[in-house]
Design a protein around this motif. Structure first.
Motif, PDB file in Angstrom:
ATOM      1  N   HIS A 126     -68.918 -50.401 -59.302  1.00 31.52           N
ATOM      2  CA  HIS A 126     -67.881 -50.799 -58.353  1.00 31.52           C
ATOM      3  C   HIS A 126     -68.183 -50.366 -56.923  1.00 31.52           C
ATOM      4  O   HIS A 126     -67.432 -50.707 -56.007  1.00 31.52           O
ATOM      5  N   VAL A 127     -69.247 -49.610 -56.730  1.00 30.69           N
ATOM      6  CA  VAL A 127     -69.601 -49.114 -55.391  1.00 30.69           C
ATOM      7  C   VAL A 127     -70.974 -49.668 -55.025  1.00 30.69           C
ATOM      8  O   VAL A 127     -71.996 -49.233 -55.560  1.00 30.69           O
ATOM      9  N   GLY A 128     -70.996 -50.657 -54.162  1.00 29.20           N
ATOM     10  CA  GLY A 128     -72.259 -51.234 -53.717  1.00 29.20           C
ATOM     11  C   GLY A 128     -72.940 -52.127 -54.724  1.00 29.20           C
ATOM     12  O   GLY A 128     -74.079 -52.553 -54.505  1.00 29.20           O
ATOM     13  N   GLY A 129     -72.287 -52.389 -55.849  1.00 29.88           N
ATOM     14  CA  GLY A 129     -72.847 -53.302 -56.832  1.00 29.88           C
ATOM     15  C   GLY A 129     -73.879 -52.703 -57.761  1.00 29.88           C
ATOM     16  O   GLY A 129     -74.434 -53.402 -58.603  1.00 29.88           O
ATOM     17  N   THR A 130     -74.146 -51.402 -57.646  1.00 33.66           N
ATOM     18  CA  THR A 130     -75.117 -50.732 -58.516  1.00 33.66           C
ATOM     19  C   THR A 130     -74.387 -49.889 -59.549  1.00 33.66           C
ATOM     20  O   THR A 130     -73.558 -49.044 -59.185  1.00 33.66           O
ATOM     21  N   ALA A 131     -74.670 -50.104 -60.810  1.00 38.63           N
ATOM     22  CA  ALA A 131     -74.128 -49.249 -61.870  1.00 38.63           C
ATOM     23  C   ALA A 131     -75.039 -48.023 -61.969  1.00 38.63           C
ATOM     24  O   ALA A 131     -76.081 -48.051 -62.631  1.00 38.63           O
ATOM     25  N   PHE A 132     -74.674 -46.971 -61.288  1.00 38.69           N
ATOM     26  CA  PHE A 132     -75.542 -45.797 -61.183  1.00 38.69           C
ATOM     27  C   PHE A 132     -75.713 -45.121 -62.536  1.00 38.69           C
ATOM     28  O   PHE A 132     -74.741 -44.819 -63.225  1.00 38.69           O
ATOM     29  N   GLN A 133     -76.974 -44.875 -62.883  1.00 44.24           N
ATOM     30  CA  GLN A 133     -77.276 -44.247 -64.158  1.00 44.24           C
ATOM     31  C   GLN A 133     -77.096 -42.733 -64.115  1.00 44.24           C
ATOM     32  O   GLN A 133     -76.784 -42.106 -65.129  1.00 44.24           O
ATOM     33  N   LYS A 134     -77.305 -42.155 -62.923  1.00 45.48           N
ATOM     34  CA  LYS A 134     -77.145 -40.709 -62.773  1.00 45.48           C
ATOM     35  C   LYS A 134     -76.255 -40.423 -61.565  1.00 45.48           C
ATOM     36  O   LYS A 134     -76.421 -41.035 -60.506  1.00 45.48           O
ATOM     37  N   VAL A 135     -75.320 -39.498 -61.754  1.00 43.17           N
ATOM     38  CA  VAL A 135     -74.405 -39.095 -60.696  1.00 43.17           C
ATOM     39  C   VAL A 135     -74.480 -37.582 -60.552  1.00 43.17           C
ATOM     40  O   VAL A 135     -74.307 -36.836 -61.519  1.00 43.17           O
ATOM     41  N   VAL A 136     -74.771 -37.140 -59.337  1.00 42.89           N
ATOM     42  CA  VAL A 136     -74.756 -35.718 -58.997  1.00 42.89           C
ATOM     43  C   VAL A 136     -73.558 -35.499 -58.082  1.00 42.89           C
ATOM     44  O   VAL A 136     -73.425 -36.191 -57.063  1.00 42.89           O
ATOM     45  N   ILE A 137     -72.685 -34.576 -58.423  1.00 44.23           N
ATOM     46  CA  ILE A 137     -71.503 -34.325 -57.616  1.00 44.23           C
ATOM     47  C   ILE A 137     -71.760 -33.107 -56.724  1.00 44.23           C
ATOM     48  O   ILE A 137     -72.234 -32.068 -57.192  1.00 44.23           O
ATOM     49  N   VAL A 138     -71.492 -33.271 -55.437  1.00 40.21           N
ATOM     50  CA  VAL A 138     -71.865 -32.288 -54.415  1.00 40.21           C
ATOM     51  C   VAL A 138     -70.616 -31.864 -53.658  1.00 40.21           C
ATOM     52  O   VAL A 138     -69.874 -32.714 -53.161  1.00 40.21           O
ATOM     53  N   GLY A 139     -70.387 -30.571 -53.547  1.00 42.51           N
ATOM     54  CA  GLY A 139     -69.201 -30.094 -52.848  1.00 42.51           C
ATOM     55  C   GLY A 139     -69.528 -29.159 -51.712  1.00 42.51           C
ATOM     56  O   GLY A 139     -70.589 -28.545 -51.685  1.00 42.51           O
ATOM     57  N   HIS A 140     -68.587 -29.054 -50.781  1.00 46.17           N
ATOM     58  CA  HIS A 140     -68.679 -28.052 -49.724  1.00 46.17           C
ATOM     59  C   HIS A 140     -67.365 -27.287 -49.661  1.00 46.17           C
ATOM     60  O   HIS A 140     -66.289 -27.873 -49.636  1.00 46.17           O
ATOM     61  N   SER A 141     -67.449 -25.942 -49.692  1.00 46.95           N
ATOM     62  CA  SER A 141     -66.292 -25.066 -49.518  1.00 46.95           C
ATOM     63  C   SER A 141     -65.214 -25.379 -50.554  1.00 46.95           C
ATOM     64  O   SER A 141     -65.481 -25.326 -51.752  1.00 46.95           O
ATOM     65  N   VAL A 142     -63.985 -25.689 -50.112  1.00 48.11           N
ATOM     66  CA  VAL A 142     -62.922 -26.064 -51.046  1.00 48.11           C
ATOM     67  C   VAL A 142     -63.375 -27.213 -51.933  1.00 48.11           C
ATOM     68  O   VAL A 142     -63.054 -27.273 -53.128  1.00 48.11           O
ATOM     69  N   GLY A 143     -64.161 -28.120 -51.363  1.00 48.42           N
ATOM     70  CA  GLY A 143     -64.702 -29.213 -52.159  1.00 48.42           C
ATOM     71  C   GLY A 143     -65.580 -28.733 -53.297  1.00 48.42           C
ATOM     72  O   GLY A 143     -65.646 -29.376 -54.352  1.00 48.42           O
TER      73      GLY A 143
END
Length: 331
Positions: A126-143
């Motif tokens: 649903h984002v850019g038309g690519t079904a991403f096979q791998k997702v890395v979640i990245v946070g900063h501070s409270v994130g």
């Protein structure tokens, strides 16, 4: 489809980096179960279409501008795209162009759920038309606290990057910073238009320099940071601080973790902190008990950088270290 109607994207190609960036909205569940939207910016290499993506989650009083501040050399997103990586930076609920709910129900479980739903959108194409096979979640501070809760609760990502946090914050510095550096949004000239909810707070004019930066920062970046500052829910920030940062939520993460801080981060690594951030080895020694073996914890310290390590003069070293870790883990 509803998802198609919400994907109103604008395209921009950066001539310096070759980054192709587009903005869009995604439907998520709001704090009380109703409909809400999360706004984000997808940046990918102009001449490639990677099947891995980093989901970037900003900290409190920030929005997605933290990852693309408007000055090319300090853009995490455009630097990643130039080096072959795709990123999707979101405005968390209550920030930027995402839905702005009431402050009181904006607790860590709500934030983690909305990020889980974004991960699902990324994998579904649903984002850019690519079904991403791998997702890395990245946070900063409270994130980072939200990212830890998301990964530990939903087990839907392939890697986790935490920045601007340790499990031993400098409580006196945080207390003084909150007392002297924060103000209700409705009292702030820059953000008063956001409403009168008394528990949405932002930083006082000029406070970001002392809270988030060391002497190794560009004045233009600090000015851009002040100009793009945002709000944070006080109840939400409190639950993130306790359940996402101080308590060992990270022990539930079962994928590789990269944890990065600035050596001069007054909120987590300063004179009043209990964590030794003088080197990657000392940081890992203190943080390792909060992770299970599956996390394969690796740490990084950016010399001379403050809390917002991605916005300091030597931020490129942090970007490089993150990419090296991603490549080593096949992410």
């Amino acid at each position: 489809m509803l998802i198609t109607a919400l994907l109103a994207a604008s395209l921009l190609v950066s001539p310096q980096t070759g980054a192709m960036c587009s903005e869009l909205d995604l439907p998520v569940t709001g704090p009380t179960g109703g409909a809400a939207t999360v706004h984000g910016q997808l940046c990918k290499p102009a001449n490639a279409n990677p099947t891995s993506v980093q989901l970037l989650v900003h900290g409190g009083t920030y929005n997605r501008a933290y990852w693309d501040i408007g000055i090319e050399q300090y853009s995490y997103q455009r630097d990643m795209a130039r080096n072959g990586f795709t990123t999707f930076a979101v405005d968390r609920l209550g920030a930027g162009q995402s839905t702005h709910p009431a402050s009181l129900p904006m607790l860590i479980n709500v934030e983690a759920r909305s990020m889980h739903e974004v991960v699902s959108h990324l994998r579904a194409g649903h984002v850019g038309g690519t079904a991403f096979q791998k997702v890395v979640i990245v946070g900063h501070s409270v994130g980072s606290g939200i990212v830890a809760a998301e990964a530990a609760t939903y087990h839907d990502v392939d890697g986790v990057v935490l920045s601007g946090m340790t499990h031993m914050p400098a409580v006196p510095a945080l207390a003084v910073g909150a007392a002297l550096g924060l103000t209700p949004v409705f009292l702030d000239n820059q953000l008063a238009h956001l409403g009168t909810d008394p528990l949405w707070f932002t930083t006082r004019p000029g406070a970001r320099r002392g809270l988030f930066y060391s002497a190794n920062a560009d004045e233009a970046v600090i000015a851009a940071d002040e100009a793009t500052k945002d709000e944070v829910s006080v109840p939400g920030m409190g639950t993130v601080a306790v359940f996402g940062i101080v308590l060992p939520t990270t022990y539930g993460i079962d994928v590789p973790v990269f944890q990065a801080v600035g050596s001069q981060d007054v909120l987590f690594c300063g004179l009043l902190a209990l964590r030794d951030c003088s080197s990657a080895a000392s940081l890992r020694a203190g943080e390792a008990p909060y992770y299970r073996p599956e996390a394969q914890l690796e740490t990084y310290v950016l010399p001379g950088a403050g809390h917002s390590l991605g916005l300091h003069r030597n931020a490129a070293e942090y970007y490089d270290a993150t990419r090296n870790w991603l490549r080593a883990k096949g992410l």
